[in-house]
Design an enzyme around this catalytic site. Structure first.
Site, PDB file in Angstrom:
ATOM      1  N   SER A 167       0.862  -1.182   0.000  1.00  0.00           N
ATOM      2  CA  SER A 167       0.000   0.000   0.000  1.00  0.00           C
ATOM      3  C   SER A 167       0.895   1.228   0.000  1.00  0.00           C
ATOM      4  CB  SER A 167      -0.876   0.006   1.260  1.00  0.00           C
ATOM      5  OG  SER A 167      -1.500   1.260   1.464  1.00  0.00           O
ATOM      6  N   TYR A 214      -1.632  -0.285  10.696  1.00  0.00           N
ATOM      7  CA  TYR A 214      -1.834  -0.676   9.300  1.00  0.00           C
ATOM      8  C   TYR A 214      -0.584  -0.404   8.478  1.00  0.00           C
ATOM      9  CZ  TYR A 214      -3.574  -0.678   4.508  1.00  0.00           C
ATOM     10  OH  TYR A 214      -3.743  -0.920   3.174  1.00  0.00           O
TER      11      TYR A 214
END
Length: 245
Positions: free
Chosen positions: A143, A156
Site C-alpha cells: 500500500s 496498518y
C-alpha cells in the site's frame, strides 16, 4: 478470452472483492488458470461461474490466510486442479484504522495476522516447490501506507512496511524466483468498511474522495506477471493522477 500468452497457474488470495476480484478476472480473461481463495465462498462461487461461462479456467476454495495449514491445503488443491503454481498473489488484507490511544488491540492483532502472517504463509506454502523447479513469482500487495505513515494508520502502515521488507528480503535471497510488491494508492474497495473508529472512518471518507477502480491495480499486476522469467518488476506504486496521496 485471450489465450495468446503462455497460460500460468496463478493463486489469488482475498479474491472475493476489490483488487483480488479484479485481478483474478483480468488474469482469467488473459488465459491463465486461476485459483481463487477467500473466506466468502459464495462470492468466489459466483465469480468462478461467471468466468467459466466466458470460457475461463478457474477454481476456488475457502481460504483463511492466517492459518498456515489452510494456505498449504489451498496450494495443494491448486496443484491437483491445474498443476504446479507459477504465481501467488498475496492480496488478502484488512484495514480497521484507529488512533493508537483507542487501544483497539484486537484490531491490531487482526491486521498483523492477515496483512503480515498471511503474506508469510503464502510464501511458505509455495516457496519449496518454486525453489525445486527453479522458477516462480511471488506478488505481494502492500500500500502507499507502506511508504508513509498517517494518523490513525500506524499499525496498518506498519504491516504494509513489513510486506515491503519481506518482499525485498525474499528478492535478495533468490536468483530464480521473481518477487514483486505492488503498492496501491487510494482504490475503491471494501477495506474502509472494516473501520470501527468514528474519527478514522470520517477521515477516510475524505481521503478516499479521489480513488482508482480496482482494475487499475489488476492491470499493474498483469504487467508484472507477463514479463519473461529473467525480468523482475520489483516494485510498483499505482496512484490516482489527481490524488496528492
Amino acid at each position: 478470452m485471450n489465450t495468446q500468452q503462455t497460460s500460468k497457474v496463478i493463486l489469488v488470495t482475498g479474491a472475493s472483492s476489490g483488487i483480488g476480484e479484479a485481478t483474478a478476472t483480468r488474469l482469467v480473461r488473459q488465459g491463465h488458470r486461476v485459483v481463487l481463495g477467500a473466506r466468502r465462498t459464495e462470492r468466489l462461487q459466483a465469480l468462478a461461474e461467471r468466468l467459466r461461462d466466458e470460457g475461463g479456467q478457474v477454481a476456488y476454495r475457502a481460504l483463511d490466510v492466517t492459518r498456515l495449514n489452510d494456505m498449504q491445503d489451498f496450494v495443494a488443491f491448486a496443484e491437483a486442479t491445474f498443476g504446479p503454481v507459477d504465481v501467488v498473489i498475496n492480496n488478502a488484507g484488512v484495514m480497521p484504522l484507529s488512533p493508537l490511544n483507542a487501544l483497539k488491540v484486537d484490531e491490531w492483532d487482526r491486521m498483523i495476522d492477515v496483512n503480515v502472517r498471511g503474506v508469510l504463509h503464502g510464501i511458505a506454502a509455495v516457496l519449496p516447490s518454486m525453489e525445486a523447479r527453479g522458477q516462480g513469482h511471488v506478488i505481494n500487495v502492500s500500500s502507499i501506507g507502506g511508504h508513509a505513515v498517517s494518523p490513525s494508520a500506524a499499525v496498518y502502515c506498519a504491516t504494509k512496511y513489513a510486506v515491503r521488507a519481506i518482499s525485498d528480503g525474499l528478492r535478495q535471497e533468490t536468483d530464480s524466483i521473481r518477487v514483486t510488491v505492488v503498492s496501491p494508492g487510494v482504490v475503491e474497495s471494501e477495506l474502509a468498511d472494516t473501520i470501527s473508529d468514528t474519527t478514522a472512518r470520517d477521515a477516510m471518507k475524505a481521503f478516499r474522495r479521489i480513488a482508482l477502480q480496482p482494475d487499475a491495480i489488476a492491470r499493474a499486476i498483469a504487467y508484472a506477471v507477463e514479463q519473461p522469467n529473467d525480468v523482475d518488476v520489483s516494485e510498483l506504486i499505482v496512484r490516482p493522477t489527481a490524488s496528492p496521496y
